[in-house]
Write an enzyme that holds these catalytic residues in place. Structure first.
Site, mmCIF file in Angstrom:
data_model
loop_
_atom_site.group_PDB
_atom_site.id
_atom_site.type_symbol
_atom_site.label_atom_id
_atom_site.label_comp_id
_atom_site.label_asym_id
_atom_site.label_seq_id
_atom_site.Cartn_x
_atom_site.Cartn_y
_atom_site.Cartn_z
ATOM 1 N N ASP A 30 5.004 -5.506 6.154
ATOM 2 C CA ASP A 30 6.223 -6.649 6.619
ATOM 3 C C ASP A 30 5.850 -7.612 5.306
ATOM 4 O OD1 ASP A 30 3.144 -7.038 6.805
ATOM 5 O OD2 ASP A 30 4.196 -7.865 8.904
ATOM 6 N N GLY A 31 5.043 -7.528 3.947
ATOM 7 C CA GLY A 31 4.930 -8.262 3.160
ATOM 8 C C GLY A 31 5.988 -8.420 1.952
ATOM 9 N N THR A 34 4.668 2.336 5.805
ATOM 10 C CA THR A 34 2.789 1.392 5.882
ATOM 11 C C THR A 34 2.422 2.268 6.792
ATOM 12 O OG1 THR A 34 1.390 0.074 6.389
ATOM 13 C CG2 THR A 34 3.869 -0.780 7.667
ATOM 14 N N ILE A 35 0.944 3.018 6.411
ATOM 15 C CA ILE A 35 0.000 4.306 7.034
ATOM 16 C C ILE A 35 -0.058 3.216 8.776
ATOM 17 C CG2 ILE A 35 -0.348 5.960 5.574
ATOM 18 C CD1 ILE A 35 -3.480 3.842 6.071
ATOM 19 N N ASP A 36 0.243 2.153 8.310
ATOM 20 C CA ASP A 36 0.342 0.850 9.882
ATOM 21 C C ASP A 36 0.340 0.724 11.313
ATOM 22 O OD1 ASP A 36 -2.566 0.812 8.213
ATOM 23 O OD2 ASP A 36 -1.912 -1.269 7.744
ATOM 24 N N VAL A 95 18.310 8.230 -3.590
ATOM 25 C CA VAL A 95 18.652 8.886 -4.901
ATOM 26 C C VAL A 95 19.803 9.273 -4.541
ATOM 27 C CG1 VAL A 95 18.187 9.804 -7.553
ATOM 28 C CG2 VAL A 95 16.535 8.572 -6.390
ATOM 29 N N GLY A 123 0.836 -0.885 -0.134
ATOM 30 C CA GLY A 123 0.050 0.057 -0.269
ATOM 31 C C GLY A 123 1.087 0.908 -0.070
ATOM 32 N N GLY A 153 -10.259 12.650 21.509
ATOM 33 C CA GLY A 153 -11.207 12.725 22.722
ATOM 34 C C GLY A 153 -11.919 11.565 22.451
ATOM 35 N N ALA A 154 -11.833 10.040 21.625
ATOM 36 C CA ALA A 154 -13.109 9.083 21.821
ATOM 37 C C ALA A 154 -13.537 8.817 22.828
ATOM 38 C CB ALA A 154 -12.650 8.171 20.760
ATOM 39 N N MET A 189 -8.493 2.861 9.761
ATOM 40 C CA MET A 189 -7.528 1.735 8.423
ATOM 41 C C MET A 189 -6.729 1.097 10.107
ATOM 42 S SD MET A 189 -7.211 2.960 4.899
ATOM 43 C CE MET A 189 -7.629 2.367 3.597
ATOM 44 N N GLY A 190 -5.654 0.245 9.343
ATOM 45 C CA GLY A 190 -4.502 -0.736 9.720
ATOM 46 C C GLY A 190 -4.536 -2.121 10.424
ATOM 47 N N ARG A 191 -5.603 -2.587 8.985
ATOM 48 C CA ARG A 191 -4.935 -4.267 8.947
ATOM 49 C C ARG A 191 -5.093 -4.286 10.209
ATOM 50 N NH1 ARG A 191 -2.641 -6.221 4.034
ATOM 51 N NH2 ARG A 191 -2.031 -4.256 4.072
ATOM 52 N N ARG A 227 0.927 -5.100 -5.000
ATOM 53 C CA ARG A 227 0.520 -5.663 -4.707
ATOM 54 C C ARG A 227 1.287 -7.154 -5.748
ATOM 55 N NH1 ARG A 227 -2.881 -3.342 -0.852
ATOM 56 N NH2 ARG A 227 -1.911 -3.298 0.955
ATOM 57 N N ASP A 265 3.053 -1.152 11.756
ATOM 58 C CA ASP A 265 2.455 -2.145 11.974
ATOM 59 C C ASP A 265 3.839 -3.048 11.562
ATOM 60 O OD1 ASP A 265 2.005 -2.986 9.654
ATOM 61 O OD2 ASP A 265 0.444 -3.831 9.393
HETATM 62 P P1 ADP Z 1 2.965 -4.765 2.430
HETATM 63 O O1 ADP Z 1 4.077 -4.780 2.263
HETATM 64 O O2 ADP Z 1 2.618 -3.705 2.412
HETATM 65 O O3 ADP Z 1 3.177 -5.589 3.576
HETATM 66 P P2 ADP Z 1 2.128 -6.881 0.687
HETATM 67 O O4 ADP Z 1 1.358 -7.661 1.916
HETATM 68 O O5 ADP Z 1 0.784 -7.159 0.129
HETATM 69 O O6 ADP Z 1 2.064 -5.253 1.504
HETATM 70 O O7 ADP Z 1 3.536 -7.303 -0.070
HETATM 71 C C1 ADP Z 1 4.019 -6.789 -1.076
HETATM 72 C C2 ADP Z 1 4.758 -7.594 -1.883
HETATM 73 O O8 ADP Z 1 5.500 -8.237 -1.219
HETATM 74 C C3 ADP Z 1 3.380 -8.676 -2.180
HETATM 75 O O9 ADP Z 1 2.766 -8.258 -3.234
HETATM 76 C C4 ADP Z 1 4.797 -9.515 -2.496
HETATM 77 O O10 ADP Z 1 4.738 -9.536 -4.061
HETATM 78 C C5 ADP Z 1 5.516 -9.688 -2.076
HETATM 79 N N1 ADP Z 1 5.887 -10.434 -0.993
HETATM 80 C C6 ADP Z 1 4.629 -10.340 0.362
HETATM 81 N N2 ADP Z 1 4.473 -11.542 0.798
HETATM 82 C C7 ADP Z 1 5.905 -11.776 0.324
HETATM 83 C C8 ADP Z 1 6.088 -13.655 0.424
HETATM 84 N N3 ADP Z 1 5.779 -14.248 1.345
HETATM 85 N N4 ADP Z 1 7.369 -14.495 -0.394
HETATM 86 C C9 ADP Z 1 7.701 -13.093 -0.974
HETATM 87 N N5 ADP Z 1 6.453 -12.029 -1.250
HETATM 88 C C10 ADP Z 1 5.835 -11.801 -0.770
HETATM 89 O O1 F6P Z 2 -1.956 -1.381 4.843
HETATM 90 C C1 F6P Z 2 -2.420 -0.106 4.130
HETATM 91 C C2 F6P Z 2 -3.740 -0.301 4.266
HETATM 92 O O2 F6P Z 2 -4.188 0.385 3.432
HETATM 93 C C3 F6P Z 2 -4.513 -1.425 5.575
HETATM 94 O O3 F6P Z 2 -4.560 -0.039 6.184
HETATM 95 C C4 F6P Z 2 -5.466 -1.297 5.155
HETATM 96 O O4 F6P Z 2 -6.095 -2.863 5.513
HETATM 97 C C5 F6P Z 2 -4.917 -2.020 3.117
HETATM 98 O O5 F6P Z 2 -4.091 -1.133 3.016
HETATM 99 C C6 F6P Z 2 -6.642 -1.952 2.265
HETATM 100 O O6 F6P Z 2 -5.562 -2.691 1.066
HETATM 101 P P1 F6P Z 2 -6.309 -1.577 -0.428
HETATM 102 O O7 F6P Z 2 -5.577 -0.768 -0.911
HETATM 103 O O8 F6P Z 2 -5.786 -2.636 -1.393
HETATM 104 O O9 F6P Z 2 -7.790 -1.623 0.060
#
Ligand code: ADP
Ligand code: F6P
Length: 344
Positions: free
Chosen positions: A128-129, A150-152, A49, A36, A210-211, A194-196, A97, A154
């Site tokens: 972390d993906g 990431t804005i989350d 760069v 994201g 102030g929720a 948001m926040g996954r 993604r 996390d």
């Molecule tokens: P984020 O980086 O925001 O957590 P994603 O979880 O969608 O977002 O991961 C972004 C991209 O990283 C994925 O579309 C994929 O290309 C790569 N990726 C995610 N998980 C894996 C994994 N287990 N192994 C290899 N590449 C991954």
């Molecule tokens: O990781 C950032 C985030 O905005 C999460 O907070 C949310 O769950 C997800 O991405 C939304 O993803 P998409 O842009 O695919 O709707």
């Protein structure tokens, strides 16, 4: 004669030093944004760069995350290519993604393109993906350094991820507006942020707006308790209410109906959605992005890969990528307690 031998020895020494330097130092690095988009990604790209060029390296931009690496959507970047982007949200490199990158075939295509374009190392900006992708590339001989974006907020290895501050300020602005209507109509507003699977945005924003109650996935949610809190605070004179709900809890429409049914207070649900991802990065995001971009390139310039940049106790540090992916990051329960106490 002595002078001649001296020159020869000097030349041999120089030649070996250059070979050694070439072995260690990277000539060309790539940079990509993945997952994201998050405000501050552009500021990080700019820092990557310019730091790389100042160290004598070439930089290639890779478009749309790992997709660009697989498809060879790769182009040269110079110091002026990153002008006028530090203040912009989103990412000029585009992001995606990439399911293809999770497959061996996709990864092999990516490695082949690194060789083809002469890319010796990559800075990966994402969540972390994206870190898992960087780990897998590193295992296939392409050293990578991750920057948390990431804005989350996390990512376990770091106290702070790029975009978190900007997103929270957007939430703040939006909920302040909702509050005007809540106050004018004596209403309750149930807001989903948001926040996954994490509640960091909801917790901090809940405090800041102030929720009356904050619902996060890390703490078992109970709508009855929230309703009781609304009733209790109503007895002490509270006339309007904001309930902050993390998307990992969800169900805000249903909650709004139940709150209205049980309390008689007119209640509306709002899902803030993707407005939280955009907008000009705050000072904090621009400065942190610049520091992180600089730090990532410093590592690659020394031939060090397989690392992730992090902020720990306000300092920029780096960790082994495997170690980072095994870390955990609990919600700040003291903050949760403070929120409960100060919202009576
Ligand atoms: P984020 O980086 O925001 O957590 P994603 O979880 O969608 O977002 O991961 C972004 C991209 O990283 C994925 O579309 C994929 O290309 C790569 N990726 C995610 N998980 C894996 C994994 N287990 N192994 C290899 N590449 C991954
Ligand atoms: O990781 C950032 C985030 O905005 C999460 O907070 C949310 O769950 C997800 O991405 C939304 O993803 P998409 O842009 O695919 O709707």
């Amino acid at each position: 004669m002595v002078e001649k031998v001296g020159i020869i020895v000097y030349n041999i020494h120089l030649k070996f030093s250059l070979i050694f330097l070439e072995m260690i130092y990277m000539k060309t690095i790539g940079v990509l944004t993945s997952g994201g988009d998050a405000p501050g990604m552009n500021a990080a790209v700019r820092a990557v760069v310019r730091t790389a060029i100042s160290l004598g390296m070439n930089v290639k931009g890779i478009k749309r995350g790992y997709n660009g690496l697989i498809d060879g959507d790769i182009f040269d970047l110079d110091v002026r290519s990153v002008s006028d982007i530090i203040h912009r949200g989103g990412t000029v490199l585009f992001t995606a993604r990439s399911p293809r990158f999770k497959e061996e075939e996709g990864m092999q295509a990516a490695v082949a393109n690194c060789k083809k374009f002469g890319i010796d190392g990559i800075v990966v900006i994402g969540g972390d993906g994206s870190y898992r992708g960087a780990r897998d590339l590193s295992l296939r001989g392409i050293p990578c350094v991750g920057i948390p974006g990431t804005i989350d907020n996390d990512i376990a290895s770091t106290d702070y991820t790029l975009g978190f501050d900007t997103a929270m300020n957007t939430v703040l602005e939006m909920v302040d507006k909702l509050r005007d209507t809540c106050q004018s109509h004596d209403r309750c507003s149930v807001v989903e942020v948001m926040g996954r699977r994490a509640g960091h945005v909801a917790l901090q924003c809940g405090i800041a707006v102030g929720a009356t109650a904050i619902m996060v996935p890390e703490v078992e949610s109970n709508l009855e308790e929230v309703i009781a809190k609304i009733e209790d605070t109503r007895k002490t004179g509270k006339e309007h209410f904001v309930i902050m709900v993390a998307e990992g809890v969800g169900g805000v429409e249903e909650m709004a109906k139940k709150i209205e049914e049980k309390t008689g207070i007119e209640t509306r649900a709002t899902i803030l959605g993707h407005v939280q991802r955009g907008g000009n990065p705050t000072v904090r995001d621009r400065v942190r992005a610049t520091q992180m971009g600089y730090a990532a390139v410093q590592l690659l310039s020394k031939g060090i890969g397989n690392r992730v940049i992090a902020i720990k106790n306000n300092k920029i540090v780096d960790y082994d990528i495997f170690e980072a992916l095994n870390m955990t990051k609990p919600l700040d329960m003291e903050m949760y307690e403070i929120a409960n106490i100060t919202s009576i």
